[in-house]
Design a protein around this motif. Structure first.
Motif, PDB file in Angstrom:
ATOM      1  N   ALA A 106      26.136  27.295  -7.626  1.00 44.44           N
ATOM      2  CA  ALA A 106      26.406  26.905  -6.173  1.00 44.44           C
ATOM      3  C   ALA A 106      25.839  27.807  -5.205  1.00 44.44           C
ATOM      4  O   ALA A 106      25.323  27.395  -4.009  1.00 44.44           O
ATOM      5  N   ARG A 107      25.653  29.200  -5.263  1.00 42.24           N
ATOM      6  CA  ARG A 107      25.020  30.150  -4.849  1.00 42.24           C
ATOM      7  C   ARG A 107      23.509  30.458  -4.933  1.00 42.24           C
ATOM      8  O   ARG A 107      22.916  31.273  -4.618  1.00 42.24           O
ATOM      9  N   GLY A 108      22.957  29.477  -5.952  1.00 40.40           N
ATOM     10  CA  GLY A 108      21.662  29.656  -6.454  1.00 40.40           C
ATOM     11  C   GLY A 108      21.179  30.931  -7.335  1.00 40.40           C
ATOM     12  O   GLY A 108      20.183  31.169  -7.574  1.00 40.40           O
ATOM     13  N   VAL A 109      22.533  31.104  -8.050  1.00 40.29           N
ATOM     14  CA  VAL A 109      22.199  32.239  -8.965  1.00 40.29           C
ATOM     15  C   VAL A 109      22.526  31.774 -10.526  1.00 40.29           C
ATOM     16  O   VAL A 109      23.704  31.363 -10.706  1.00 40.29           O
ATOM     17  N   ALA A 110      21.510  31.962 -11.522  1.00 40.58           N
ATOM     18  CA  ALA A 110      21.746  31.363 -12.682  1.00 40.58           C
ATOM     19  C   ALA A 110      21.868  32.564 -13.875  1.00 40.58           C
ATOM     20  O   ALA A 110      22.061  32.216 -14.915  1.00 40.58           O
ATOM     21  N   ASP A 111      21.794  33.843 -13.465  1.00 42.07           N
ATOM     22  CA  ASP A 111      21.881  34.830 -14.394  1.00 42.07           C
ATOM     23  C   ASP A 111      23.315  34.972 -14.779  1.00 42.07           C
ATOM     24  O   ASP A 111      24.259  35.153 -14.115  1.00 42.07           O
ATOM     25  N   ASP A 112      23.427  35.202 -16.097  1.00 45.59           N
ATOM     26  CA  ASP A 112      24.808  35.265 -16.777  1.00 45.59           C
ATOM     27  C   ASP A 112      25.425  36.714 -16.518  1.00 45.59           C
ATOM     28  O   ASP A 112      26.462  36.782 -16.901  1.00 45.59           O
ATOM     29  N   VAL A 113      24.641  37.422 -16.017  1.00 44.27           N
ATOM     30  CA  VAL A 113      25.248  38.752 -15.607  1.00 44.27           C
ATOM     31  C   VAL A 113      26.535  38.760 -14.660  1.00 44.27           C
ATOM     32  O   VAL A 113      27.346  39.484 -14.692  1.00 44.27           O
ATOM     33  N   VAL A 114      26.320  37.565 -13.822  1.00 43.94           N
ATOM     34  CA  VAL A 114      27.651  37.263 -13.123  1.00 43.94           C
ATOM     35  C   VAL A 114      28.956  37.241 -13.885  1.00 43.94           C
ATOM     36  O   VAL A 114      30.075  37.886 -13.619  1.00 43.94           O
ATOM     37  N   VAL A 115      28.657  36.291 -14.606  1.00 38.89           N
ATOM     38  CA  VAL A 115      29.886  35.916 -15.686  1.00 38.89           C
ATOM     39  C   VAL A 115      30.273  37.204 -16.280  1.00 38.89           C
ATOM     40  O   VAL A 115      31.580  37.445 -16.607  1.00 38.89           O
ATOM     41  N   ARG A 116      29.475  38.065 -16.901  1.00 39.01           N
ATOM     42  CA  ARG A 116      29.734  39.057 -17.673  1.00 39.01           C
ATOM     43  C   ARG A 116      30.459  40.329 -16.900  1.00 39.01           C
ATOM     44  O   ARG A 116      31.496  40.933 -17.488  1.00 39.01           O
ATOM     45  N   LEU A 117      30.097  40.258 -15.708  1.00 40.36           N
ATOM     46  CA  LEU A 117      30.635  41.460 -14.958  1.00 40.36           C
ATOM     47  C   LEU A 117      31.980  41.023 -13.839  1.00 40.36           C
ATOM     48  O   LEU A 117      32.412  41.862 -13.493  1.00 40.36           O
ATOM     49  N   ALA A 118      31.912  39.904 -13.586  1.00 37.84           N
ATOM     50  CA  ALA A 118      32.871  39.381 -12.761  1.00 37.84           C
ATOM     51  C   ALA A 118      34.466  39.517 -13.221  1.00 37.84           C
ATOM     52  O   ALA A 118      35.356  39.803 -12.421  1.00 37.84           O
ATOM     53  N   GLY A 119      34.541  39.342 -14.397  1.00 38.68           N
ATOM     54  CA  GLY A 119      35.770  39.375 -15.095  1.00 38.68           C
ATOM     55  C   GLY A 119      36.775  38.312 -14.411  1.00 38.68           C
ATOM     56  O   GLY A 119      38.080  38.547 -14.487  1.00 38.68           O
ATOM     57  N   GLY A 120      36.243  37.121 -14.306  1.00 35.73           N
ATOM     58  CA  GLY A 120      37.347  36.191 -13.720  1.00 35.73           C
ATOM     59  C   GLY A 120      37.662  36.334 -12.162  1.00 35.73           C
ATOM     60  O   GLY A 120      38.241  35.620 -11.850  1.00 35.73           O
TER      61      GLY A 120
END
Length: 554
Positions: A106-120
């Motif tokens: 929704a913020r225009g970011v498709a890289d999976d690094v966000v999922v990996r580092l955000a920890g929910g």
């Protein structure tokens, strides 16, 4: 009724958080005094949930972030349950990976690094998205972590940034380790760090909660790589020293788990300590778990191209002969992973023979535990399951592994397990052979040495011993990163610990090194005679002593 208005920072995107809103609204439908305590980690979205409730139930209660209003009906947020007597505690859970991914898209970011580092944690996810749009490249994980931590620390009370980073680098630490790593910090640092919002207690001291620990360590790798490595070196030397004198099985197990983290090996870290999420503790399975275990085995067999019927036959035999060998790991109240981890003894030998086959006779007499199957597709919970398996092996003093999965075979090799051979027949019905490994875990320090000590460290330690009083020679030693005096002090301290060891072999090793190198006899025959050791035993003690000292510099 007075209402504290909380601004809406975001719509409630998470399904679980929407369920929290609905639950609290249903509680507010009743009459009479009521206090609802919304509890969850920093940045998880408690304020957004509170704002949604306030918007949908205006006037039904007072709403407050972090403090209790005066009225009889209130909804308040906190990271841990507040001492509020009869308050109803409602957990605000982390977002799922799918929900974090939707937030990023929704913020225009498709890289999976966000999922990996955000920890929910949506606060971290939003900050990472902002950093990627700056733009910071996705492969600059340390820079991304640095950016995200600015937003985190803006919300942390009593922040101890430097201490938290050191604690994150070494995984966990007690008061003595923190004082060793941060000698110039204020007194009672341990107590001060324990009060920081991001820190939790463990059985061996304190640790930074995930995903903040991973973010802090990534930042340290990026901003201070040499100092970070020095912190790890200090921590593993101390952990290893404690392991040499540990007698309690629980202590040996937890120290070994920590030492494996401190190996800093990429394969071990990815498999056992992937970071990003706090993971639950696996537990022994009970009869009520057997149906779920069967479902997991069937699912795993289909997913990994195993023969479902063969796996079901194996499972039936295991349940008949050693039902206490099963362990499960949960996501909330549902088992999402299992391991078959029976003790190797006369009672279980018929159950484990189908996987060990022609190696059964050679391996069954040594005791220990067998890893016959490990099933889990969730990375942090699979890591928790694998750590649980290693800990079980440490407690049993030996581990035997039979696996057809290449990833588990790679991990067994990296952990230094000895390859016994392949099973003659494929027990799992896949196109791959089943490899069998085993490892004696009685002498834990020696095993960990092979994982943590670079091949040339012994040479450097030996060179330092040979030139212990020569500052010019010591200054050129690769181990003298803090100068010759510091290197000399570390060598002498290590010798003192060895000589004082309750283990007679280690004590003799320390005295042999001390007699030859420190007292300056330079006569192996004379030192051996002084110690009442044969020449063969004397040289074995010298060799063991060099290995022990080298481990201090790994």
């Amino acid at each position: 009724m007075r209402t504290t208005v909380v601004p809406v920072r975001d719509r409630v995107h998470s399904e679980s958080q929407r369920a929290v809103v609905e639950r609290v609204l249903s509680l507010l439908d009743g009459d009479g005094p009521l206090v609802v305590n919304l509890v969850g980690p920093l940045g998880v979205g408690k304020s957004a949930v509170l704002a949604a409730i306030a918007a949908e139930a205006p006037g039904r209660a007072e709403y407050a972030d972090g403090h209790l209003p005066d009225g009889p009906r209130a909804v308040v947020t906190s990271q841990a349950p507040m001492p509020l007597g009869d308050a109803v505690v409602v957990r605000v859970h982390r977002w799922s990976d799918a929900e974090i991914e939707r937030l990023a898209l929704a913020r225009g970011v498709a890289d999976d690094v966000v999922v990996r580092l955000a920890g929910g944690v949506p606060l971290v996810a939003r900050s990472l998205c902002q950093a990627l749009l700056t733009p910071i490249p996705a492969d600059a994980a340390g820079a991304l972590a640095d950016h995200a931590l600015r937003d985190v620390f803006a919300r942390v009370t009593h922040s101890r940034d430097a201490a938290l980073e050191v604690l994150a680098v070494v995984g966990q630490g007690d008061e003595e380790l923190l004082e060793d790593l941060l000698p110039d910090q204020a007194e009672d640092l341990f107590t001060a760090v324990a009060e920081v919002d991001l820190v939790r207690a463990t059985d061996r001291g304190l640790a930074v909660a995930e995903p903040f620990r991973t973010l802090l360590e990534l930042r340290a790798r990026w901003r201070r790589p040499v100092a970070r490595r020095a912190d790890v070196t200090t921590a593993i030397a101390r952990t290893r020293l404690m392991l040499t004198t540990a007698r309690d099985d629980g202590d040996r197990a937890t120290l070994t788990e920590h030492a494996l983290f401190l190996t800093d090996d990429p394969t071990i870290r990815r498999a056992l300590f992937p970071g990003g999420h706090d993971s639950p503790r696996p537990r022994p399975a009970g009869p009520g778990d057997h149906d779920r275990i069967a479902a997991l085995v069937r699912w795993w067999a289909k997913r990994r191209d195993l023969d479902v019927r063969r796996c079901e036959r194996l499972l039936a035999g295991w349940l008949d002969h050693s039902p206490d060998g099963f362990h499960v790991v949960h996501d909330e109240d549902r088992a999402v992973g299992m391991a078959y981890l029976p003790r190797i003894d006369a009672r279980t030998v018929s159950a484990i023979e189908p996987v060990l086959q022609q190696h059964t006779g050679d391996l069954a007499d040594g005791g220990g535990v067998l890893v016959g199957m490990a099933v889990c597709d969730d990375s942090p919970r699979r890591a928790a399951l694998l750590r649980h398996i290693v800990v079980a092996g440490v407690r049993a003093r030996r581990i035997v592994v039979a696996t057809s999965w290449p990833r588990y075979q790679d991990l067994a090799r990296v952990l230094g397990f000895r390859h016994v051979g392949a099973a003659r027949h494929d027990p799992y019905g896949c196109a791959r052979g089943s490899a069998i490994y085993h490892q004696d875990l009685t002498a834990l320090p020696a095993w960990l040495d092979r994982l943590t000590t670079p091949g040339d460290t012994r040479r450097d330690v030996k060179q330092a011993l040979e030139h212990l009083r020569d500052d010019a020679a010591l200054a050129g030693n690769p181990l003298a990163d803090r100068g010759p005096s510091a290197l000399r002090a570390r060598i002498l301290t290590g010798l003192d610990h060895l000589t004082a060891s309750p283990d007679p072999t280690l004590a003799e090793a320390g005295r042999a090194l001390h007699g030859y190198y420190v007292r300056g006899h330079r006569d192996h025959v004379g030192v051996a005679a002084d110690l009442h050791l044969s020449r063969a035993t004397y040289f074995r003690r010298l060799d063991r002593g060099l290995t022990e000292l080298a481990a201090l510099f790994s």
